[in-house]
Design a protein around this motif. Structure first.
Motif, PDB file in Angstrom:
ATOM      1  N   SER A  93      -0.375 -13.895  -4.932  1.00 28.02           N
ATOM      2  CA  SER A  93      -0.869 -13.106  -6.168  1.00 28.02           C
ATOM      3  C   SER A  93       0.086 -11.880  -6.376  1.00 28.02           C
ATOM      4  N   ARG A  94       0.137 -11.120  -7.445  1.00 26.82           N
ATOM      5  CA  ARG A  94       0.825 -10.013  -7.605  1.00 26.82           C
ATOM      6  C   ARG A  94       0.797  -9.051  -6.713  1.00 26.82           C
ATOM      7  N   LEU A  95      -0.670  -8.687  -6.539  1.00 28.24           N
ATOM      8  CA  LEU A  95      -0.957  -7.947  -5.639  1.00 28.24           C
ATOM      9  C   LEU A  95      -0.561  -8.189  -4.032  1.00 28.24           C
ATOM     10  N   ASP A  96      -0.652  -9.371  -3.674  1.00 24.54           N
ATOM     11  CA  ASP A  96      -0.396  -9.707  -2.330  1.00 24.54           C
ATOM     12  C   ASP A  96       0.784  -9.570  -2.041  1.00 24.54           C
ATOM     13  N   ALA A  97       1.690 -10.262  -3.294  1.00 25.42           N
ATOM     14  CA  ALA A  97       3.197 -10.267  -3.166  1.00 25.42           C
ATOM     15  C   ALA A  97       3.907  -8.928  -3.034  1.00 25.42           C
ATOM     16  N   ALA A  98       3.081  -7.681  -4.004  1.00 25.50           N
ATOM     17  CA  ALA A  98       3.655  -6.340  -3.641  1.00 25.50           C
ATOM     18  C   ALA A  98       3.491  -5.734  -2.506  1.00 25.50           C
ATOM     19  N   SER A  99       2.270  -6.023  -2.245  1.00 26.08           N
ATOM     20  CA  SER A  99       1.854  -5.405  -0.684  1.00 26.08           C
ATOM     21  C   SER A  99       2.814  -5.983   0.622  1.00 26.08           C
ATOM     22  N   ILE A 100       3.079  -7.290   0.541  1.00 26.82           N
ATOM     23  CA  ILE A 100       3.863  -7.703   1.612  1.00 26.82           C
ATOM     24  C   ILE A 100       5.428  -7.247   1.522  1.00 26.82           C
ATOM     25  N   ALA A 101       5.658  -7.142  -0.038  1.00 22.28           N
ATOM     26  CA  ALA A 101       7.125  -6.870  -0.184  1.00 22.28           C
ATOM     27  C   ALA A 101       7.385  -5.317   0.231  1.00 22.28           C
ATOM     28  N   ALA A 102       6.265  -4.554   0.069  1.00 19.88           N
ATOM     29  CA  ALA A 102       6.544  -3.102   0.603  1.00 19.88           C
ATOM     30  C   ALA A 102       6.675  -2.950   1.938  1.00 19.88           C
ATOM     31  N   HIS A 103       5.890  -3.987   2.800  1.00 17.77           N
ATOM     32  CA  HIS A 103       6.192  -3.789   4.335  1.00 17.77           C
ATOM     33  C   HIS A 103       7.801  -4.297   4.711  1.00 17.77           C
ATOM     34  N   TYR A 104       8.065  -5.212   3.984  1.00 13.12           N
ATOM     35  CA  TYR A 104       9.524  -5.566   4.275  1.00 13.12           C
ATOM     36  C   TYR A 104      10.643  -4.646   3.628  1.00 13.12           C
ATOM     37  N   GLY A 105      10.390  -3.736   2.720  1.00 15.95           N
ATOM     38  CA  GLY A 105      11.334  -2.816   2.321  1.00 15.95           C
ATOM     39  C   GLY A 105      11.305  -1.769   3.297  1.00 15.95           C
ATOM     40  N   SER A 106      10.254  -1.332   4.044  1.00 15.83           N
ATOM     41  CA  SER A 106      10.221  -0.178   4.948  1.00 15.83           C
ATOM     42  C   SER A 106      10.618  -0.352   6.382  1.00 15.83           C
ATOM     43  N   VAL A 107      10.458   0.021   7.103  1.00 13.29           N
ATOM     44  CA  VAL A 107      10.963  -0.147   8.437  1.00 13.29           C
ATOM     45  C   VAL A 107      10.032   0.070   9.645  1.00 13.29           C
ATOM     46  N   SER A 108      10.348  -0.445  10.825  1.00 17.22           N
ATOM     47  CA  SER A 108       9.673  -0.495  12.021  1.00 17.22           C
ATOM     48  C   SER A 108      10.098   0.169  12.903  1.00 17.22           C
ATOM     49  N   VAL A 109       9.386   1.348  13.157  1.00 19.53           N
ATOM     50  CA  VAL A 109       9.939   2.311  14.396  1.00 19.53           C
ATOM     51  C   VAL A 109      10.008   1.702  15.734  1.00 19.53           C
ATOM     52  N   GLY A 110       9.219   0.751  16.023  1.00 18.56           N
ATOM     53  CA  GLY A 110       9.048  -0.145  17.195  1.00 18.56           C
ATOM     54  C   GLY A 110      10.266  -0.843  17.385  1.00 18.56           C
ATOM     55  N   THR A 111      10.624  -1.454  16.229  1.00 15.31           N
ATOM     56  CA  THR A 111      11.978  -2.347  16.323  1.00 15.31           C
ATOM     57  C   THR A 111      13.135  -1.520  16.530  1.00 15.31           C
ATOM     58  N   TYR A 112      13.159  -0.242  15.910  1.00 16.88           N
ATOM     59  CA  TYR A 112      14.237   0.650  15.979  1.00 16.88           C
ATOM     60  C   TYR A 112      14.478   1.170  17.461  1.00 16.88           C
ATOM     61  N   ALA A 113      13.509   1.431  18.051  1.00 11.77           N
ATOM     62  CA  ALA A 113      13.276   2.167  19.392  1.00 11.77           C
ATOM     63  C   ALA A 113      13.799   0.840  20.453  1.00 11.77           C
ATOM     64  N   VAL A 114      13.421  -0.316  20.192  1.00 12.02           N
ATOM     65  CA  VAL A 114      14.017  -1.395  20.933  1.00 12.02           C
ATOM     66  C   VAL A 114      15.497  -1.371  20.939  1.00 12.02           C
ATOM     67  N   SER A 123      13.878  -4.982   9.924  1.00 11.96           N
ATOM     68  CA  SER A 123      12.581  -4.712  10.410  1.00 11.96           C
ATOM     69  C   SER A 123      11.491  -4.621   9.166  1.00 11.96           C
ATOM     70  N   SER A 124      10.237  -4.630   9.496  1.00  8.21           N
ATOM     71  CA  SER A 124       9.277  -4.522   8.681  1.00  8.21           C
ATOM     72  C   SER A 124       8.213  -3.536   9.177  1.00  8.21           C
ATOM     73  N   SER A 125       7.470  -2.760   8.229  1.00  7.44           N
ATOM     74  CA  SER A 125       6.621  -1.785   8.732  1.00  7.44           C
ATOM     75  C   SER A 125       5.066  -2.573   9.030  1.00  7.44           C
ATOM     76  N   TYR A 126       4.475  -1.895  10.144  1.00 10.97           N
ATOM     77  CA  TYR A 126       3.322  -2.345  10.462  1.00 10.97           C
ATOM     78  C   TYR A 126       2.293  -1.002  10.859  1.00 10.97           C
ATOM     79  N   ILE A 127       2.853   0.104  10.573  1.00 10.47           N
ATOM     80  CA  ILE A 127       2.196   1.322  10.654  1.00 10.47           C
ATOM     81  C   ILE A 127       1.987   2.152   9.268  1.00 10.47           C
ATOM     82  N   ALA A 128       2.967   2.739   8.964  1.00 14.68           N
ATOM     83  CA  ALA A 128       2.889   3.725   7.765  1.00 14.68           C
ATOM     84  C   ALA A 128       2.533   2.964   6.546  1.00 14.68           C
ATOM     85  N   VAL A 129       3.381   1.692   5.882  1.00 12.07           N
ATOM     86  CA  VAL A 129       3.096   1.051   4.912  1.00 12.07           C
ATOM     87  C   VAL A 129       1.653   0.363   5.036  1.00 12.07           C
TER      88      VAL A 129
END
Length: 310
Positions: A86-107, A259-265
């Motif tokens: 759906s438009r809502l689900d696609a937008a939500s997931i896309a926002a996660h992948y446009g953002s960043v993962s601090v955990g991945t960055y730390a690794v 990376s993709s966000s799992y905290i802020a987004v």
């Protein structure tokens, strides 16, 4: 190639979860580890910002923000057309992948430092910059326009984001008191990898707990969770080359793009799009993309970029 020791802790946590071992972290420990990593990364970036702040850095920051916007816009049609979300689900997931993962960055930081590969020390600034644009674009994609949308609650949620606040706060403290950061170095620098190992142990448990959610949309979510990071890494690598970063810097920007966000987004999306299926986004980001990047992606991006630039 031997397994990086901090990544080994992630594998240990995931295996423990899959074997149903009684592996439960004390309440609040994950939060404490996250706070430590955010501050440590921010302080390090603040030190570098005090030394390297310039108009060129400002232009690079604009390029990084645009990368986050482009990645969100690329992910959205893939989710709509091929995943049939759906438009809502696609937008939500896309926002996660446009953002960043601090955990991945730390690794990635630990990975490069273990191998003695230098990179621009002001990268925490880019991490902070990538948190917000994807959220804004994701909301616009979901709503179709900014009209009649209540931005105040969303902006308030973003401003309250623990990760963003601590990252930016650490940057400011590090920049304003750069000559004194060494006094707390034994805590925030010497213990960084040990704390990261504990963080990844917990993240391994959390990631493995999401594997069961792949029953719905499983094949597409796995394919998307691997393909989009590869696309993001390519975009980040090209941008890093255009910005004339060091080889290590190009690797770091590729990792940020992948990376993709799992905290802020997730927190911001729950406030902005309460009717979206946020479990799908977390499953893709934490259950697929994070393990892929930590175990396969980062070594792959590094090896290819170093080979290409040599």
């Amino acid at each position: 190639m031997t397994l990086d020791i901090v990544v080994a802790f992630f594998v240990l946590g995931a295996v423990g979860r899959l074997l149903k071992a009684d592996l439960v972290f004390p309440a609040g420990l994950h939060q404490s580890l996250t706070v430590f990593l955010m501050l440590a990364i921010g302080l390090k970036g603040g030190e570098a910002l005090a030394q390297h702040g310039s108009a060129e850095l400002l232009l690079q920051g604009v390029g990084v923000v645009l990368m986050g916007v482009v990645l969100t816009l690329l992910a959205f049609p893939l989710l709509r057309w091929f995943g049939e979300f759906s438009r809502l689900d696609a937008a939500s997931i896309a926002a996660h992948y446009g953002s960043v993962s601090v955990g991945t960055y730390a690794v990635a930081v630990a990975f490069l430092e273990t191998r003695g590969i230098e990179y621009e020390a002001y990268f925490p600034l880019f991490v902070a910059l990538l948190e917000v644009p994807a959220i804004v674009v994701g909301i616009l994609l979901a709503k179709g326009s900014a009209e009649s949308f209540r931005w105040r609650p969303v902006l308030a949620e973003i401003s309250r984001s623990q990760g963003l606040f601590l990252m930016v706060g650490g940057l400011l403290v590090g920049a304003l008191a750069a000559d004194q950061v060494g006094a707390i170095g034994p805590l925030f620098k010497d213990l960084f990898k040990g704390v990261l190992a504990l963080f990844l142990l917990d993240m391994g448990v959390l990631a493995a707990s999401r594997f069961a959610d792949l029953k719905t949309h499983g094949a597409f979510v796995v394919a998307f969770g691997v393909a989009v990071p590869l696309l993001g890494a390519a975009l980040g690598g090209v941008l890093g080359g255009v910005m004339q970063l060091s080889a290590g810097g190009v690797v770091m920007l590729a990792v940020l793009g992948a990376s993709s966000s799992y905290i802020a987004v997730p927190a911001a999306m729950r406030s902005a799009l309460p009717d979206a299926n946020h479990g799908l986004a977390i499953t893709a980001s934490l259950g697929v993309t994070f393990p892929f990047n930590v175990m396969i992606g980062i070594p792959l991006y590094c090896a290819f970029i170093l080979w290409f630039m040599s």
